[in-house]
Design an enzyme around this catalytic site. Structure first.
Site, PDB file in Angstrom:
ATOM      1  N   ARG A  81       9.612  41.884  -6.129  1.00 14.33           N
ATOM      2  CA  ARG A  81       9.102  40.696  -5.436  1.00 14.33           C
ATOM      3  C   ARG A  81      10.213  39.669  -5.194  1.00 14.33           C
ATOM      4  NH1 ARG A  81       4.810  40.804  -2.857  1.00 14.33           N
ATOM      5  NH2 ARG A  81       4.092  38.778  -3.504  1.00 14.33           N
ATOM      6  N   TYR A  88      13.342  38.731  -2.905  1.00 15.29           N
ATOM      7  CA  TYR A  88      13.863  39.046  -1.578  1.00 15.29           C
ATOM      8  C   TYR A  88      15.233  38.400  -1.393  1.00 15.29           C
ATOM      9  CZ  TYR A  88       9.098  40.521  -0.893  1.00 15.29           C
ATOM     10  OH  TYR A  88       7.895  41.150  -1.035  1.00 15.29           O
ATOM     11  N   MET A 106       7.358  34.484  -5.533  1.00 16.08           N
ATOM     12  CA  MET A 106       8.300  35.424  -4.989  1.00 16.08           C
ATOM     13  C   MET A 106       9.524  34.660  -4.510  1.00 16.08           C
ATOM     14  SD  MET A 106       7.238  36.825  -1.236  1.00 16.08           S
ATOM     15  CE  MET A 106       6.130  35.592  -0.633  1.00 16.08           C
ATOM     16  N   PRO A 107      10.643  34.776  -5.209  1.00 17.43           N
ATOM     17  CA  PRO A 107      11.866  34.110  -4.787  1.00 17.43           C
ATOM     18  C   PRO A 107      12.460  34.759  -3.538  1.00 17.43           C
ATOM     19  CG  PRO A 107      11.967  34.752  -7.102  1.00 17.43           C
ATOM     20  CD  PRO A 107      10.771  35.400  -6.507  1.00 17.43           C
ATOM     21  N   ILE A 108      12.981  33.918  -2.670  1.00 19.22           N
ATOM     22  CA  ILE A 108      13.708  34.372  -1.489  1.00 19.22           C
ATOM     23  C   ILE A 108      15.073  33.697  -1.539  1.00 19.22           C
ATOM     24  CG2 ILE A 108      13.807  34.437   1.021  1.00 19.22           C
ATOM     25  CD1 ILE A 108      10.722  34.129   0.979  1.00 19.22           C
TER      26      ILE A 108
END
Length: 82
Positions: A38, A40, A1-3
């Site tokens: 997914r 963010y 999940m990249p933020i």
């Protein structure tokens, strides 16, 4: 999940923030093949007085007539369009 964390000056409009969020999400979806739900994106708004570049505060640069805006033909044309 990249933020992804994006820092902007407080002057960014809600519409600009939404465009950033959607653009970043789409880019990561395409490049990293991640589910957009997914991904963010966090936008931090920083007071203008807390920004500086080249040893000068943004307030000092603006007092000198420097606004940091892009002057390329694409953006200059958009500004001239009613």
């Amino acid at each position: 999940m990249p933020i992804v964390n994006v820092k902007v000056i407080e002057e960014v409009t809600p519409e600009q923030k939404l465009r950033l969020i959607r653009g970043i999400t789409e880019l990561l979806h395409q490049v990293l093949v991640k589910d957009p739900e997914r991904i963010y994106v966090v936008i931090d708004e920083v007071p203008l007085a807390n920004w500086a570049a080249g040893g000068y505060s943004v307030e000092e640069m603006r007092a000198q007539g420097k606004n940091g805006r892009c002057g390329c033909a694409l953006h200059t044309e958009k500004e001239q369009t009613p």
